[in-house]
Design a protein around this motif. Structure first.
Motif, short mmCIF file in Angstrom:
data_model
loop_
_atom_site.label_atom_id
_atom_site.label_comp_id
_atom_site.label_asym_id
_atom_site.label_seq_id
_atom_site.Cartn_x
_atom_site.Cartn_y
_atom_site.Cartn_z
N ASP A 6 0.84 -1.07 -0.10
CA ASP A 6 0.02 0.12 0.05
C ASP A 6 0.96 1.20 0.31
O ASP A 6 1.28 1.74 1.20
N HIS A 28 1.08 5.15 -1.47
CA HIS A 28 0.43 6.30 -2.03
C HIS A 28 1.30 7.65 -2.43
O HIS A 28 2.01 7.83 -1.54
N ARG A 69 -0.79 -0.93 -4.94
CA ARG A 69 -1.37 -1.80 -3.82
C ARG A 69 -1.46 -3.30 -4.29
O ARG A 69 -1.44 -3.61 -5.47
N HIS A 127 -5.29 -5.22 0.86
CA HIS A 127 -5.57 -3.63 0.71
C HIS A 127 -5.74 -3.05 2.01
O HIS A 127 -7.05 -3.07 2.48
N VAL A 128 -5.07 -2.50 2.79
CA VAL A 128 -5.06 -1.89 4.20
C VAL A 128 -5.41 -0.41 4.23
O VAL A 128 -6.43 0.05 5.02
N TYR A 129 -4.24 0.12 3.79
CA TYR A 129 -3.99 1.55 3.88
C TYR A 129 -4.69 2.36 2.83
O TYR A 129 -4.21 2.18 1.67
N SER A 130 -5.21 3.60 3.06
CA SER A 130 -5.44 4.45 1.91
C SER A 130 -4.55 5.73 2.14
O SER A 130 -4.63 6.59 1.01
N HIS A 131 -3.76 5.79 2.83
CA HIS A 131 -2.62 7.13 2.83
C HIS A 131 -1.39 6.48 3.38
O HIS A 131 -1.16 5.21 3.91
N GLY A 132 -0.27 7.25 2.93
CA GLY A 132 1.06 7.01 3.36
C GLY A 132 1.79 5.65 2.53
O GLY A 132 1.28 5.26 1.50
N HIS A 162 3.21 1.80 2.93
CA HIS A 162 3.27 0.59 3.81
C HIS A 162 3.51 -0.67 2.98
O HIS A 162 2.94 -0.86 2.05
#
Length: 299
Positions: free
Chosen positions: A38, A40, A85, A90-95, A97
């Protein structure tokens, strides 16, 4: 028998040939098993080449989503803003990882096909002016030649991923160059840019550690600063000021990755007035602070 003497480069022909110099520099080449990918709004000053053995990986550029089919390579030019991703996790929507590990000779890749992403990534630079092409994500269909090279590279990377022999280096470079030959001609507009602009670009590269002004650069090719600034923007599709900032930050990333210089030392080496000015420019270009960039490794 006629003996030809004093022929430069040993070429007896009077027909001049012009070749394009390509300064390929490989920064890393790794084969990983990813459980999480993930990432972004990433922007980096080098090319990226991605290939996934299995499905589930996605790349996003602007409003376009690229599903990473194993029959295709994906090439991302420098300074392209993109996200990635692994759809199955798929866990995070920002940053940014990432979680994964190297594929080794003891790894049974078939055991990971359904649960993880089996991922090859190569980072490289081509030198000026080829590191300043238009941003985007390029999808390259695998040919038989590329498939053969992929099989060799991934097999070798499972055995050795630190000290590479000459054969591996030559085949890796051949693989990258062959992949690049499949890119359309529009991407390579940079090789046909005005010779005056190229001359200034070369000067910028040599003097990247200095504070460079529009008037100083324009004087190199005997143009008025405003006229040269317009010419540069037309030829390079970027302002002269932004180009210089991008090249300085690209050099900063190289120093962070290949030296032990501190942020203060890098900002001084590249001619910034202080660390705070450098950090502000770095974040505006890369999207991360210099400290964050130094601490993290992105795939």
């Amino acid at each position: 028998m006629k003996i030809v003497k004093d022929i430069q480069l040993g070429d007896p022909s009077s027909n001049k040939q012009n070749f394009i110099d390509l300064n390929l520099k490989v920064l890393c080449c790794r084969y990983w098993i990813l459980d999480l990918w993930d990432c972004h709004d990433m922007v980096f000053p080098y090319w990226r080449l991605y290939w996934n053995r299995n499905t589930g990986g996605e790349l996003i550029h602007r409003d376009n989503i690229f599903e990473m089919d194993p029959d295709y390579l994906f090439i991302i030019p420098p300074f392209t803003s993109f996200s990635s991703r692994f759809t199955k996790n798929h866990v995070y929507s920002h940053g940014i990882h990432v979680n994964g590990k190297h594929v080794t000779a003891n790894s049974n890749e078939d055991n990971y096909v359904d649960s993880s992403l089996i991922h090859l990534f190569i980072h490289f630079n081509l030198g000026v002016p080829f590191d300043n092409v238009y941003p985007g994500i390029l999808k390259i269909e695998l040919t038989d030649y590329l498939k053969e090279r992929l099989d060799y590279l991934t097999t070798r990377l499972k055995i050795e991923n630190t000290d590479f022999k000459l054969t591996f280096n030559l085949k890796l470079q051949a693989f990258i160059k062959e992949a690049l030959t499949n890119i359309g001609p529009e991407l390579w507009k940079a090789i046909n840019i005005d010779e005056r602009v190229l001359k200034v670009i070369r000067y910028i590269e040599i003097n990247i550690n200095k504070k460079l002004s529009n008037s100083e650069l324009a004087s190199i090719i005997n143009m008025a600063p405003n006229s040269f600034a317009r010419l540069f923007k037309i030829e390079m599709n970027i302002t002269l000021h932004s180009f210089i900032q991008n090249r300085k930050i690209a050099k900063a990333c190289e120093l962070f990755e290949h030296t032990n210089k501190t942020i203060e030392e890098v900002s001084f080496v590249l001619g910034f007035s202080d660390r705070f000015h450098f950090s502000r420019v770095f974040k505006s270009v890369i999207g991360l602070s210099p400290a964050s960039y130094k601490e993290e490794k992105y795939i």
